[in-house]
Design a protein around this motif. Structure first.
Motif, PDB file in Angstrom:
ATOM      1  N   PHE A 111      42.826  43.150  39.087  1.00 22.77           N
ATOM      2  CA  PHE A 111      41.762  42.535  38.236  1.00 22.77           C
ATOM      3  C   PHE A 111      40.624  41.329  39.309  1.00 22.77           C
ATOM      4  N   GLY A 116      45.291  39.647  42.419  1.00 27.12           N
ATOM      5  CA  GLY A 116      46.284  41.129  41.739  1.00 27.12           C
ATOM      6  C   GLY A 116      47.079  41.118  40.680  1.00 27.12           C
ATOM      7  N   SER A 117      46.842  39.408  40.300  1.00 27.12           N
ATOM      8  CA  SER A 117      46.987  39.311  38.795  1.00 27.12           C
ATOM      9  C   SER A 117      46.240  38.249  38.172  1.00 27.12           C
ATOM     10  N   LEU A 118      46.355  37.952  36.822  1.00 26.47           N
ATOM     11  CA  LEU A 118      45.254  37.185  36.096  1.00 26.47           C
ATOM     12  C   LEU A 118      45.570  35.308  36.650  1.00 26.47           C
ATOM     13  N   ARG A 119      46.496  34.684  36.933  1.00 29.94           N
ATOM     14  CA  ARG A 119      47.111  34.149  37.845  1.00 29.94           C
ATOM     15  C   ARG A 119      46.204  33.792  38.965  1.00 29.94           C
ATOM     16  N   ALA A 178      42.084  33.579  38.202  1.00 28.69           N
ATOM     17  CA  ALA A 178      42.550  31.893  37.843  1.00 28.69           C
ATOM     18  C   ALA A 178      42.192  30.656  39.055  1.00 28.69           C
ATOM     19  N   GLU A 213      38.989  28.551  40.621  1.00 33.73           N
ATOM     20  CA  GLU A 213      39.287  27.186  40.436  1.00 33.73           C
ATOM     21  C   GLU A 213      38.487  26.715  41.651  1.00 33.73           C
ATOM     22  N   PRO A 239      35.491  29.898  34.281  1.00 34.55           N
ATOM     23  CA  PRO A 239      36.166  31.602  33.546  1.00 34.55           C
ATOM     24  C   PRO A 239      35.179  31.379  32.360  1.00 34.55           C
ATOM     25  N   ARG A 240      34.581  30.743  31.917  1.00 35.05           N
ATOM     26  CA  ARG A 240      33.869  30.826  30.522  1.00 35.05           C
ATOM     27  C   ARG A 240      33.111  32.189  31.464  1.00 35.05           C
ATOM     28  N   ASP A 241      32.238  31.803  32.414  1.00 35.80           N
ATOM     29  CA  ASP A 241      30.600  31.935  32.543  1.00 35.80           C
ATOM     30  C   ASP A 241      30.644  34.103  33.017  1.00 35.80           C
ATOM     31  N   VAL A 242      32.675  34.558  33.575  1.00 32.05           N
ATOM     32  CA  VAL A 242      32.190  35.667  34.206  1.00 32.05           C
ATOM     33  C   VAL A 242      32.743  36.661  33.241  1.00 32.05           C
ATOM     34  N   LEU A 243      33.109  38.107  33.414  1.00 30.24           N
ATOM     35  CA  LEU A 243      33.368  38.846  32.810  1.00 30.24           C
ATOM     36  C   LEU A 243      34.831  38.674  33.482  1.00 30.24           C
ATOM     37  N   ILE A 244      36.094  39.031  32.918  1.00 27.41           N
ATOM     38  CA  ILE A 244      37.064  39.983  33.663  1.00 27.41           C
ATOM     39  C   ILE A 244      37.537  40.668  33.320  1.00 27.41           C
ATOM     40  N   GLU A 245      38.137  41.705  34.432  1.00 32.90           N
ATOM     41  CA  GLU A 245      38.146  42.959  33.863  1.00 32.90           C
ATOM     42  C   GLU A 245      39.676  43.616  35.184  1.00 32.90           C
ATOM     43  N   SER A 246      39.725  44.940  34.424  1.00 34.83           N
ATOM     44  CA  SER A 246      40.989  45.235  35.146  1.00 34.83           C
ATOM     45  C   SER A 246      40.935  46.290  36.023  1.00 34.83           C
ATOM     46  N   ILE A 262      45.417  32.169  30.876  1.00 29.66           N
ATOM     47  CA  ILE A 262      45.721  31.382  32.667  1.00 29.66           C
ATOM     48  C   ILE A 262      44.385  30.644  33.022  1.00 29.66           C
ATOM     49  N   PRO A 263      43.063  31.515  33.013  1.00 35.65           N
ATOM     50  CA  PRO A 263      41.903  30.371  33.155  1.00 35.65           C
ATOM     51  C   PRO A 263      41.558  29.725  32.243  1.00 35.65           C
ATOM     52  N   LEU A 264      41.946  29.378  31.113  1.00 30.08           N
ATOM     53  CA  LEU A 264      42.036  28.130  30.922  1.00 30.08           C
ATOM     54  C   LEU A 264      42.871  27.335  30.518  1.00 30.08           C
ATOM     55  N   GLU A 284      36.882  32.142  23.523  1.00 25.03           N
ATOM     56  CA  GLU A 284      35.770  30.921  24.749  1.00 25.03           C
ATOM     57  C   GLU A 284      36.331  32.147  25.744  1.00 25.03           C
ATOM     58  N   ILE A 285      36.223  33.099  26.217  1.00 26.23           N
ATOM     59  CA  ILE A 285      35.907  33.558  27.135  1.00 26.23           C
ATOM     60  C   ILE A 285      35.673  34.651  27.248  1.00 26.23           C
ATOM     61  N   VAL A 286      34.765  36.142  28.160  1.00 28.18           N
ATOM     62  CA  VAL A 286      33.654  36.552  27.774  1.00 28.18           C
ATOM     63  C   VAL A 286      34.338  37.821  27.568  1.00 28.18           C
ATOM     64  N   TYR A 318      41.677  39.743  28.491  1.00 26.29           N
ATOM     65  CA  TYR A 318      42.461  39.723  29.244  1.00 26.29           C
ATOM     66  C   TYR A 318      43.366  38.594  29.037  1.00 26.29           C
ATOM     67  N   THR A 346      48.062  37.132  29.669  1.00 24.00           N
ATOM     68  CA  THR A 346      49.339  37.266  30.456  1.00 24.00           C
ATOM     69  C   THR A 346      50.538  37.067  29.161  1.00 24.00           C
ATOM     70  N   ASP A 352      50.271  41.154  32.721  1.00 19.15           N
ATOM     71  CA  ASP A 352      48.910  40.697  32.385  1.00 19.15           C
ATOM     72  C   ASP A 352      48.680  42.211  32.230  1.00 19.15           C
TER      73      ASP A 352
END
Lengths: 96, 130
Positions: free
Chosen positions: A43, A56-59, A62, A66, A72-79, B18-20, B56-58, B78, B80, B91
């Motif tokens: 990710f 390797g994971s969303l956890r 994140a 942090e 996380p609201r300011d970025v585009l998350i992609e796989s 998870i991010p939020l 709320e995320i992009v 994305y 989980t 995920d």
């Protein structure tokens, strides 16, 4: 075994080695699938063209965001597995 | 826990952003229908997409082609998933589209599992591939 012979006859004709070819093709296909499954998904979080975190994971992603003080609201998350432009749902009209 | 809703296989699951640091539902789990005709990972009604704050995320826009051939716009982010009774988190892209009234588990999520249906005994078993 009977079914295997039938399929081999249909696809390879009466020639010698048709069953071996069929088994070989099935094994290759299976190994390709297993290999595709074992490719680890990654990710990425990006702002514009800049990748600010990878994990390797969303956890894990994140946690990295942090630690780096990035919302996380300011970025585009992609796989690394591309998102298809369109997906199908529901009953197909024919079997592929 | 997995089983059948009538004759349709279903899972119970929790969806996390998870991010939020949010999850849905906040307690317990929700029922999700297994839809092997759906090529995606997970589709949820817009109320759940909002409740878990994926809006709320992009997000990305995508297209879902439904059974009658219509092409509907979907919103994707994305998320989980944790399935009841299955160890681990999974995920993948969670999408929502107008008019969707139930949670759908698609084949992209199913491809993480050895998934067995036994209609004779009404048993469903789900085990991660790895």
């Amino acid at each position: 075994m009977k079914k295997l012979r039938e399929v081999a006859r249909r696809t390879g004709g009466p020639k010698k080695g048709a069953i071996s070819e069929l088994v070989d093709a099935a094994l290759k296909e299976h190994l390709r699938e297993v290999e595709a499954r074992s490719v680890r998904q990654e990710f990425r979080a990006s702002r514009g063209d800049l990748v600010v975190a990878r994990a390797g994971s969303l956890r894990e992603l994140a946690l990295l965001l942090e630690k780096r003080g990035i919302s996380p609201r300011d970025v585009l998350i992609e796989s690394s597995i591309p998102l298809p432009a369109s997906t199908k749902t529901g009953l197909r009209r024919h079997i592929d | 826990m997995s089983g059948f809703v009538g004759l349709v296989p279903a899972f119970r699951l929790r969806l996390r952003n998870i991010p939020l640091k949010t999850e849905y539902p906040s307690n317990g789990s929700i029922e999700a229908i297994v839809d092997t005709g759906y090529e995606g990972f997970l589709a949820v009604p817009s109320s759940i997409f909002r409740a878990v704050r994926l809006d709320e995320i992009v997000t990305r826009q995508a297209v879902v082609e439904v059974a009658d051939g219509r092409r509907l716009q979907s919103e994707v982010a994305y998320g989980t998933v944790e399935l009841d009774g299955v160890k681990g988190e999974f995920d993948g892209p969670v999408e929502t589209l107008a008019g969707l009234g139930e949670v759908l588990v698609g084949v992209r999520l199913l491809s993480e599992f050895r998934f067995t249906l036994d209609y004779c005994t009404r048993a469903v078993s789900v085990n991660p591939c790895r």
